[in-house]
Design a protein around this motif. Structure first.
Motif, PDB file in Angstrom:
ATOM      1  N   TRP A 127      45.249  19.565  82.632  1.00 38.23           N
ATOM      2  CA  TRP A 127      44.148  20.428  82.203  1.00 38.23           C
ATOM      3  C   TRP A 127      44.652  21.806  81.779  1.00 38.23           C
ATOM      4  O   TRP A 127      44.201  22.351  80.758  1.00 38.23           O
ATOM      5  CB  TRP A 127      43.136  20.561  83.333  1.00 38.23           C
ATOM      6  N   GLY A 128      45.606  22.350  82.521  1.00 39.89           N
ATOM      7  CA  GLY A 128      46.127  23.680  82.190  1.00 39.89           C
ATOM      8  C   GLY A 128      47.307  23.646  81.247  1.00 39.89           C
ATOM      9  O   GLY A 128      47.220  24.077  80.095  1.00 39.89           O
ATOM     10  N   LEU A 129      48.447  23.095  81.718  1.00 41.45           N
ATOM     11  CA  LEU A 129      49.687  23.164  80.942  1.00 41.45           C
ATOM     12  C   LEU A 129      49.614  22.352  79.654  1.00 41.45           C
ATOM     13  O   LEU A 129      49.993  22.839  78.582  1.00 41.45           O
ATOM     14  CB  LEU A 129      50.860  22.687  81.797  1.00 41.45           C
ATOM     15  N   MET A 130      49.155  21.117  79.724  1.00 42.53           N
ATOM     16  CA  MET A 130      49.116  20.289  78.525  1.00 42.53           C
ATOM     17  C   MET A 130      48.160  20.873  77.476  1.00 42.53           C
ATOM     18  O   MET A 130      48.469  20.865  76.282  1.00 42.53           O
ATOM     19  CB  MET A 130      48.718  18.857  78.886  1.00 42.53           C
ATOM     20  N   SER A 131      47.018  21.370  77.915  1.00 47.45           N
ATOM     21  CA  SER A 131      46.086  22.010  76.965  1.00 47.45           C
ATOM     22  C   SER A 131      46.740  23.205  76.297  1.00 47.45           C
ATOM     23  O   SER A 131      46.596  23.410  75.083  1.00 47.45           O
ATOM     24  CB  SER A 131      44.809  22.443  77.695  1.00 47.45           C
ATOM     25  N   LEU A 132      47.465  24.001  77.073  1.00 52.41           N
ATOM     26  CA  LEU A 132      48.153  25.168  76.523  1.00 52.41           C
ATOM     27  C   LEU A 132      49.207  24.742  75.508  1.00 52.41           C
ATOM     28  O   LEU A 132      49.324  25.338  74.416  1.00 52.41           O
ATOM     29  CB  LEU A 132      48.795  25.971  77.647  1.00 52.41           C
ATOM     30  N   LEU A 133      49.979  23.710  75.837  1.00 57.94           N
ATOM     31  CA  LEU A 133      51.032  23.251  74.932  1.00 57.94           C
ATOM     32  C   LEU A 133      50.452  22.725  73.619  1.00 57.94           C
ATOM     33  O   LEU A 133      50.975  23.019  72.537  1.00 57.94           O
ATOM     34  CB  LEU A 133      51.861  22.168  75.619  1.00 57.94           C
ATOM     35  N   VAL A 134      49.381  21.950  73.706  1.00 57.14           N
ATOM     36  CA  VAL A 134      48.749  21.454  72.479  1.00 57.14           C
ATOM     37  C   VAL A 134      48.256  22.623  71.640  1.00 57.14           C
ATOM     38  O   VAL A 134      48.456  22.667  70.421  1.00 57.14           O
ATOM     39  CB  VAL A 134      47.584  20.495  72.804  1.00 57.14           C
ATOM     40  N   TRP A 135      47.621  23.573  72.285  1.00 54.19           N
ATOM     41  CA  TRP A 135      47.071  24.742  71.575  1.00 54.19           C
ATOM     42  C   TRP A 135      48.183  25.531  70.886  1.00 54.19           C
ATOM     43  O   TRP A 135      48.015  25.988  69.750  1.00 54.19           O
ATOM     44  CB  TRP A 135      46.313  25.616  72.558  1.00 54.19           C
TER      45      TRP A 135
END
Length: 225
Positions: free
Chosen positions: A129-137
């Motif tokens: 929810w946090g890290l993967m969303s940030l990386l995609v963004w």
């Protein structure tokens, strides 16, 4: 071997002298902060890059049974596969690793509950929810629309590697990790992280949570066989 710095020894002695409730609270503080950061990042970024959550209101609540059933089945089988792989790899990981495995008690109800809840909820909030969303963004800004699949798989992979690396400090507290043990930890946890990330992308956060929680159940069942 280098001597342990006196400052580190003094800090360890000071921590050891603290009352158990205070020590427990300090140990919980870092995960709590990371969960809060992950919650905030996901709330701000996930919906912008097409990553969804039922609880956040960005995934439909109807028809959730099938994705969750698939996620639980995948996670349970994964847990058994991890235990099997550990057994196959054990002879190549050295005597210290095999001794640690032999000394590790069978999962109790409380330890299993902690694994299911912490892994299934806290770690998924932090890593997916946090890290993967940030990386995609971050990645999606420099990639044209035709490269979206590359962006998502890159984010899934990087978050999975971070997930695997996050298990190393706890392992280092139990024994001196060799390159083979480090590779084993990154590989097995990385594969699990890849599956959780794919479920997050394919369905929603709750699917990755269900799979992660079921992995602990599958591992416990395999260890009891």
């Amino acid at each position: 071997m280098r001597p342990i710095p006196s400052a580190l020894l003094e800090a360890n002695a000071a921590l050891s002298s603290l009352p158990p409730p205070v020590l427990s609270a300090l140990m919980m503080l870092t995960p709590l902060i990371l969960v809060l950061i992950g919650t905030a990042l996901g709330a701000a970024l996930a919906h912008r890059v097409g990553l969804k959550s039922i609880l956040a209101g960005t995934a439909p609540a109807s028809g959730i049974a099938r994705p969750l059933f698939h996620a639980v089945a995948i996670g349970f089988v994964l847990g058994g596969a991890i235990v099997l792989a550990d057994g196959v790899l054990a002879p190549a990981l050295g005597d210290a690793w095999q001794q640690l495995r032999q000394q590790t008690p069978a999962p109790s109800g409380s330890s299993l509950a902690i694994g299911v809840l912490y892994g299934g909820i806290a770690e998924e909030i932090m890593m997916r929810w946090g890290l993967m969303s940030l990386l995609v963004w971050l990645l999606i800004k420099g990639i044209p629309n035709g490269g979206r699949i590359f962006v998502y798989w890159s984010a899934i992979t990087l978050a999975a590697l971070a997930f695997g690396a996050a298990h190393l400090p706890a392992l280092a507290a139990e024994l001196v990790p060799t390159p083979a043990i480090i590779l084993r930890t990154l590989l097995l946890n990385g594969i699990a992280g890849m599956l959780y990330g794919w479920l997050f992308w394919r369905y929603h956060l709750e699917a990755s949570m269900a799979a992660h929680a079921a992995t602990h159940l599958g591992m416990a069942a395999a260890l009891m066989v």
